[in-house]
Write an enzyme that holds these catalytic residues in place. Structure first.
Site, PDB file in Angstrom:
ATOM      1  N   ARG A 122       0.848  -1.190   0.000  1.00 52.18           N
ATOM      2  CA  ARG A 122       0.000   0.000   0.000  1.00 52.18           C
ATOM      3  C   ARG A 122       0.881   1.236   0.000  1.00 52.18           C
ATOM      4  O   ARG A 122       1.083   1.895   1.027  1.00 52.18           O
ATOM      5  CB  ARG A 122      -0.946  -0.027   1.199  1.00 52.18           C
ATOM      6  CG  ARG A 122      -2.056  -1.054   1.039  1.00 52.18           C
ATOM      7  CD  ARG A 122      -3.167  -0.826   2.030  1.00 52.18           C
ATOM      8  NE  ARG A 122      -4.354  -1.571   1.665  1.00 52.18           N
ATOM      9  CZ  ARG A 122      -5.502  -1.527   2.333  1.00 52.18           C
ATOM     10  NH1 ARG A 122      -5.613  -0.751   3.409  1.00 52.18           N
ATOM     11  NH2 ARG A 122      -6.547  -2.226   1.937  1.00 52.18           N
ATOM     12  N   GLN A 127      -0.900   2.589  -6.420  1.00 45.84           N
ATOM     13  CA  GLN A 127      -2.351   2.799  -6.377  1.00 45.84           C
ATOM     14  C   GLN A 127      -3.062   2.402  -7.667  1.00 45.84           C
ATOM     15  O   GLN A 127      -4.160   1.855  -7.637  1.00 45.84           O
ATOM     16  CB  GLN A 127      -2.655   4.260  -6.034  1.00 45.84           C
ATOM     17  CG  GLN A 127      -2.401   4.591  -4.578  1.00 45.84           C
ATOM     18  CD  GLN A 127      -2.718   6.038  -4.238  1.00 45.84           C
ATOM     19  OE1 GLN A 127      -2.955   6.867  -5.124  1.00 45.84           O
ATOM     20  NE2 GLN A 127      -2.717   6.356  -2.965  1.00 45.84           N
ATOM     21  N   ASP A 130      -3.724  -1.338  -7.665  1.00 41.92           N
ATOM     22  CA  ASP A 130      -4.334  -1.869  -6.439  1.00 41.92           C
ATOM     23  C   ASP A 130      -5.650  -2.597  -6.726  1.00 41.92           C
ATOM     24  O   ASP A 130      -6.734  -2.011  -6.694  1.00 41.92           O
ATOM     25  CB  ASP A 130      -4.554  -0.727  -5.445  1.00 41.92           C
ATOM     26  CG  ASP A 130      -4.991  -1.209  -4.072  1.00 41.92           C
ATOM     27  OD1 ASP A 130      -5.242  -2.419  -3.916  1.00 41.92           O
ATOM     28  OD2 ASP A 130      -5.095  -0.371  -3.158  1.00 41.92           O
ATOM     29  N   SER A 133      -8.419  -2.665  -3.841  1.00 44.82           N
ATOM     30  CA  SER A 133      -9.245  -1.460  -3.728  1.00 44.82           C
ATOM     31  C   SER A 133     -10.279  -1.375  -4.846  1.00 44.82           C
ATOM     32  O   SER A 133     -11.450  -1.100  -4.604  1.00 44.82           O
ATOM     33  CB  SER A 133      -8.358  -0.209  -3.739  1.00 44.82           C
ATOM     34  OG  SER A 133      -7.604  -0.120  -2.558  1.00 44.82           O
ATOM     35  N   TYR A 228      -4.345  -1.943   7.464  1.00 42.18           N
ATOM     36  CA  TYR A 228      -5.139  -3.138   7.727  1.00 42.18           C
ATOM     37  C   TYR A 228      -5.527  -3.197   9.201  1.00 42.18           C
ATOM     38  O   TYR A 228      -5.010  -2.462  10.037  1.00 42.18           O
ATOM     39  CB  TYR A 228      -4.367  -4.399   7.353  1.00 42.18           C
ATOM     40  CG  TYR A 228      -4.144  -4.560   5.873  1.00 42.18           C
ATOM     41  CD1 TYR A 228      -5.168  -4.985   5.039  1.00 42.18           C
ATOM     42  CD2 TYR A 228      -2.899  -4.283   5.299  1.00 42.18           C
ATOM     43  CE1 TYR A 228      -4.957  -5.127   3.666  1.00 42.18           C
ATOM     44  CE2 TYR A 228      -2.685  -4.429   3.944  1.00 42.18           C
ATOM     45  CZ  TYR A 228      -3.726  -4.856   3.137  1.00 42.18           C
ATOM     46  OH  TYR A 228      -3.521  -5.000   1.785  1.00 42.18           O
TER      47      TYR A 228
END
Length: 374
Positions: A122, A127, A130, A133, A228
């Site tokens: 992360r 991103q 990802d 997500s 997390y």
């Protein structure tokens, strides 16, 4: 270099790892792209659309696997398919190594370089890759839509000449990506929304979406590395259960999303709590595959307990496969672009993104979280 997307063989899986839009992007970069016949059909992507974008359609799955340099998948590959791959081929996808650790020795023996996308770090640079997500966002949305479909009443407050219908009350357990999207969707539908998460960092995010944050009176927090949640102490779990027992009985809809990487999902809704809910209430358990957040959840089935509908989706993303495939294939494309250091297709093994996701390479299991069994 030949990049391949196969028709997923795992039950309930309708996604495809390459959409026509992304196939064209690979072709524009100089890759050859081959799609197993009808691989995208259940996600709404037909063979002709791929051919129009420069990809080839292959009818023989075995032949396609044998000549592939890179195989992209939405679900773990069948061990027989892995054994058919040529040595040093690349396998990239949601390989679920925690649930399918028995496949790692097969990948090791076959000398496959494999990358599991759910292990992506992360960090800002990752991103656009990802997958958790992008997929969780859709899962949270779809969970609320499915709950609304099963719920026998309206979501918003409705005032009519015949009387007033109160707004539905929705509780979201777990305020990660899926949970936050569930909150936003339920709010858009007009529900009164509350949410719970063991992470203190989630409170501000929940409140920013207009939901009420449910707090457990305890000094312990569930914040772990990378955003997390960590497993909580027994004392906290008891305080949490007491608090949720008060809240659950007044809810019409509950969406559960709480999961801990590499472990069974925590049971947050007990059978007694389900019994306390009003008949016609709905629970959608997005943690069903890892054991479920509700004691009455049955993976892949919808059951009714004391008049409460409990849904344990086998693969909720396959119920929105077109959009899920679109986002997933873009994530994989961005990963592939980052994977190679130059046009010689040499893997940049100094890159944190690559080393964090690599499971096997050069005939060895290389990820520190999955050491070879002695």
């Amino acid at each position: 270099m030949l990049i391949v997307a196969l028709k997923e063989s795992v039950a309930h899986e309708k996604r495809v790892a390459i959409t026509p839009e992304i196939a064209k992007k690979y072709v524009d970069l100089g890759y050859h792209v081959a799609i197993e016949i009808d691989a995208g059909k259940e996600a709404g992507y037909l063979n002709a659309a791929y051919e129009k974008c420069g990809a080839s359609i292959e009818k023989n799955r075995e032949t396609l696997i044998e000549k592939a340099d890179v195989v992209l998948s939405a679900a773990p590959l069948d061990p027989k398919d892995i054994q058919s791959l040529k040595k040093q081929a690349l396998l990239i996808g949601l390989l679920k190594p925690h649930q399918h650790s028995d496949v790692l020795p097969i990948l090791e023996k076959a000398d496959i370089t494999s990358f599991s996308m759910e292990l992506l770090p992360r960090i800002t640079r990752a991103q656009t890759m990802d997958v958790l997500s992008s997929q969780s966002n859709l899962a949270g949305y779809k969970a609320v839509v499915d709950a609304a479909s099963e719920f026998g009443r309206a979501f918003p407050l409705m005032m009519t000449a015949a009387g007033t219908i109160p707004a539905a009350r929705v509780l979201v357990l777990g305020a990660g990506v899926a949970g936050l999207q569930a909150i936003a969707t339920a709010k858009r539908l007009g529900a009164i929304v509350s949410a719970f998460d063991v992470r203190t960092a989630a409170k501000e995010q929940v409140q920013s979406l207009g939901a009420t944050f449910i707090e457990v009176e305890a000094e312990e927090t569930g914040d772990a590395a990378g955003g997390y949640a960590k497993e909580m102490s027994e004392a906290y779990k008891q305080a949490q259960a007491d608090k949720l027992a008060e809240v659950v009985k007044n809810q019409d809809i509950i969406i559960t999303t709480a999961q801990i990487p590499g472990k069974s999902a925590p049971v947050l809704i007990t059978a007694t709590m389900v019994k306390s809910m009003k008949p016609g209430s709905v629970i959608v358990d997005l943690a069903a595959e890892s054991g479920g957040n509700c004691a009455d959840t049955v993976w892949g089935k919808t059951v009714v307990k004391h008049g409460v509908i409990v849904i344990g989706p086998a693969n909720i993303l396959s119920r929105i496969a077109g959009d899920a495939s679109q986002l997933y294939s873009r994530n994989l494309f961005n990963f592939i672009k980052n994977l190679f250091a130059d046009e010689t297709h040499t893997i940049n093994w100094q890159d944190e993104i690559i080393t964090s996701t690599a499971l096997t390479h050069d005939g060895k299991i290389v990820h520190p979280n999955f050491p070879p069994k002695s």
